[in-house]
Write a protein that holds these residues in place. Structure first.
Motif, PDB file in Angstrom:
ATOM      1  N   HIS A 154       0.886  -1.219  -0.589  1.00 41.35           N
ATOM      2  CA  HIS A 154       0.011  -0.057   0.201  1.00 41.35           C
ATOM      3  C   HIS A 154       1.083   1.432  -0.096  1.00 41.35           C
ATOM      4  CE1 HIS A 154      -3.716  -2.075   0.464  1.00 41.35           C
ATOM      5  NE2 HIS A 154      -3.066  -2.861   1.361  1.00 41.35           N
TER       6      HIS A 154
ATOM      7  N   ARG B  93     -11.515 -13.769   6.786  1.00 40.10           N
ATOM      8  CA  ARG B  93     -11.806 -12.986   6.488  1.00 40.10           C
ATOM      9  C   ARG B  93     -13.222 -12.618   6.346  1.00 40.10           C
ATOM     10  NH1 ARG B  93      -8.040  -9.412   4.687  1.00 40.10           N
ATOM     11  NH2 ARG B  93      -9.507  -8.454   3.114  1.00 40.10           N
TER      12      ARG B  93
ATOM     13  N   ASP C 165      -4.583 -12.440   2.659  1.00 40.28           N
ATOM     14  CA  ASP C 165      -5.634 -12.494   1.673  1.00 40.28           C
ATOM     15  C   ASP C 165      -5.263 -13.513   1.090  1.00 40.28           C
ATOM     16  OD1 ASP C 165      -3.813 -11.696  -0.003  1.00 40.28           O
ATOM     17  OD2 ASP C 165      -4.586  -9.209   0.074  1.00 40.28           O
TER      18      ASP C 165
HETATM   19 MG    MG Z   1      -4.657  -6.511   3.195  1.00 39.24          MG
END
Ligand code: MG
Ligand code: DAT
Length: 140
Positions: A54, A87, A120
């Protein structure tokens, strides 16, 4: 489905509000086993590495500041299809979109202060676990 391991973080907004036990209760009731756990204060360098994907996003500096502002609890969770299962249990990144009963719906304050992290994919789970745990710290 295969027995998997995923990496989890109980974020600073959760530890600050003493929610470790409440969140672990949701995790365990969802059928995930906590096979490693420790409370740590992330360094700036650790947070920047962890969220490296990110780096170019506008919220990156704030995210690193948030993750290093107070202790976190890092965990390894084990179970059938643990990566996707966690998740699901976490809920959507933005708590406004999270389903009823999910950790983020129950506890998150905002898209940034969203209480938990979960890997993820199998590749990221492996890298993330290795960033915080030695093999002999994980006891399945
Ligand atoms: Mg993530
Ligand atoms: P997730 O944590 O659900 O995997 P992500 O990988 O897209 O979500 O983002 C990582 C974290 O970055 C997220 O938990 C909170 C923060 N974040 C994501 N999008 C954001 C945004 N639009 N504004 C502020 N923080 C954001």
């Amino acid at each position: 489905m295969a027995l998997e391991r995923t990496f989890s973080i109980l974020k600073p907004d959760a530890t600050e509000r003493n929610l470790t036990g409440a969140i672990n209760d949701v995790i365990e009731k969802a059928g995930l086993r906590i096979v490693a756990q420790k409370r740590v204060r992330m360094t700036r360098e650790q947070a920047e590495t962890f969220y490296g994907v990110h780096r170019e996003r506008p919220f990156f500096a704030e995210l690193v500041a948030f993750m290093t502002a107070a202790p976190v609890v890092v965990q390894v969770l084990e179970g059938e299809g643990a990566i996707a299962r966690y998740r699901e249990v976490m809920g959507a990144t933005n708590p406004a979109n999270a389903a009823e009963g999910t950790i983020r719906k129950l506890f998150a304050r905002s898209v940034q202060e969203n209480s938990v992290h979960g890997s993820d994919a199998p590749e990221t789970a492996q890298v993330e676990i290795a960033q915080f745990f030695a093999g002999n710290e994980i006891v399945g």
